[in-house]
Design an enzyme around this catalytic site. Sequence first.
Site, PDB file in Angstrom:
ATOM      1  N   THR A 149       0.817  -1.222   0.000  1.00  0.00           N
ATOM      2  CA  THR A 149       0.000   0.000   0.000  1.00  0.00           C
ATOM      3  C   THR A 149       0.847   1.266   0.000  1.00  0.00           C
ATOM      4  O   THR A 149       0.319   2.367  -0.156  1.00  0.00           O
ATOM      5  CB  THR A 149      -0.941   0.032   1.214  1.00  0.00           C
ATOM      6  OG1 THR A 149      -0.163   0.011   2.423  1.00  0.00           O
ATOM      7  CG2 THR A 149      -1.914  -1.137   1.194  1.00  0.00           C
ATOM      8  N   SER A 152      18.175  -5.609   1.780  1.00  0.00           N
ATOM      9  CA  SER A 152      18.743  -4.276   1.991  1.00  0.00           C
ATOM     10  C   SER A 152      20.253  -4.379   1.888  1.00  0.00           C
ATOM     11  O   SER A 152      20.823  -5.465   2.070  1.00  0.00           O
ATOM     12  CB  SER A 152      18.354  -3.757   3.384  1.00  0.00           C
ATOM     13  OG  SER A 152      19.125  -2.636   3.765  1.00  0.00           O
ATOM     14  N   GLY A 193       6.939  -1.560  -1.888  1.00  0.00           N
ATOM     15  CA  GLY A 193       5.935  -2.547  -2.263  1.00  0.00           C
ATOM     16  C   GLY A 193       4.907  -1.997  -3.232  1.00  0.00           C
ATOM     17  O   GLY A 193       4.546  -2.646  -4.224  1.00  0.00           O
ATOM     18  N   GLY A 233       5.339   2.813  -0.277  1.00  0.00           N
ATOM     19  CA  GLY A 233       6.766   2.551  -0.381  1.00  0.00           C
ATOM     20  C   GLY A 233       7.173   1.658  -1.542  1.00  0.00           C
ATOM     21  O   GLY A 233       6.580   1.697  -2.622  1.00  0.00           O
ATOM     22  N   TYR A 287      17.310  -5.511  12.628  1.00  0.00           N
ATOM     23  CA  TYR A 287      16.850  -5.446  11.238  1.00  0.00           C
ATOM     24  C   TYR A 287      17.871  -6.115  10.312  1.00  0.00           C
ATOM     25  O   TYR A 287      17.513  -6.930   9.461  1.00  0.00           O
ATOM     26  CB  TYR A 287      16.648  -3.989  10.845  1.00  0.00           C
ATOM     27  CG  TYR A 287      16.401  -3.737   9.380  1.00  0.00           C
ATOM     28  CD1 TYR A 287      15.144  -3.920   8.821  1.00  0.00           C
ATOM     29  CD2 TYR A 287      17.426  -3.264   8.553  1.00  0.00           C
ATOM     30  CE1 TYR A 287      14.904  -3.662   7.474  1.00  0.00           C
ATOM     31  CE2 TYR A 287      17.200  -2.998   7.217  1.00  0.00           C
ATOM     32  CZ  TYR A 287      15.946  -3.200   6.680  1.00  0.00           C
ATOM     33  OH  TYR A 287      15.727  -2.935   5.344  1.00  0.00           O
TER      34      TYR A 287
END
Length: 264
Positions: free
Chosen positions: A16, A141, A20, A18, A154
Site C-alpha cells: 500500500t 537491503s 511494495g 513505499g 533489522y
Amino acid sequence: MDLGLQNKTAFVSGSTKGIGKAIAIELAKEGVHVLINGRDDDEVERTVREIKSAYPATFPQNAAADIVDIRQREALFEKYPQIDILVNNMGIYEMMQYEDVDDEVWETYFRTNVLAANGLSKFYLPKMLEKDFGRIIFIASEEAIMPSGQMPQYCMTKSMLLSLSKSLSKLTIGKDVTVNTIMPGPTLTEKVQQIIEGMYANEEMTFSEKEKDFMTTNLPQSEIQRFIRPMEIGRLAAFVCSPYASAFKGSPIRMDGGMVPTIF
C-alpha cells in the site's frame, strides 16, 4: 519494453506504500493482476482502486491480511491459492542500539521480516514448481551485507533472507522458477521522507536541498548522492519477474546507489 508478463498474477506483501506499492504499480504497467496486501483494509482498497483506475486492463484485488498471523495467512491461501509471482516486501525497521534490543524485539523482527515471508514462500513455491513457472523475490537491503550497527535486529533478518533465498533456489533446479533477492540502498519511501522533513523542519530549504545535505552529511559513501526512488526498485523487480530474467537463480541483486564499497 514489453516484459512478457501480461495476465500473470502477483502477490506483493506490504504493497500500500513505499517499495511494495511501487513494485505493484510497475507490475500492473506490464499487465500483471496484482494482489494488494496490507493490514489496513481501507488502505488496501484505496490502492486497488488507484491501480485499477491507472491500468484498467488489469484486475487488482484486495488481499488485506496481517501475514505475520498464521491464521490470516491460511485464510489468504484459501482465497488466492494460485499465483505466478510472489514479492516478499513487507518488513519493519527502526534505529535501535544493541543494548536496547531484548529477546522480544529479536523475536518480533524474526517473525515479521523472515517467518512471514517464509510462510508465503513455503505455500506458493511447490505450486510454482508443479506448473513450471514462478518468480519469488525477497526484498532485503544493503544492510544485509554491510550492517551499519544502527539496526542490528533489522540487519540480522535481512541477512537471513539472502540465505533463505539461496536455499529455496536450490529447489528450482531444471524448472522455470526463480528465487532471488533485491537489495535496495537508502530509498525515499514515505516514512523516510517524513524523517528527512522532520530533521529540517526549521530550515527554509527545498526538499532537494534537504536531501543533498542529508546525503553529504550522513551517507557520503553513496555514489549517487540522493535517495533511490521506489519506482527504480519497482522497475528492477518487474524485470526480475519477467521471462527475460530466467537465468537469475538465487542471486542477491544490488541496487544500492554505490553504498556497498566491495566487489562482492
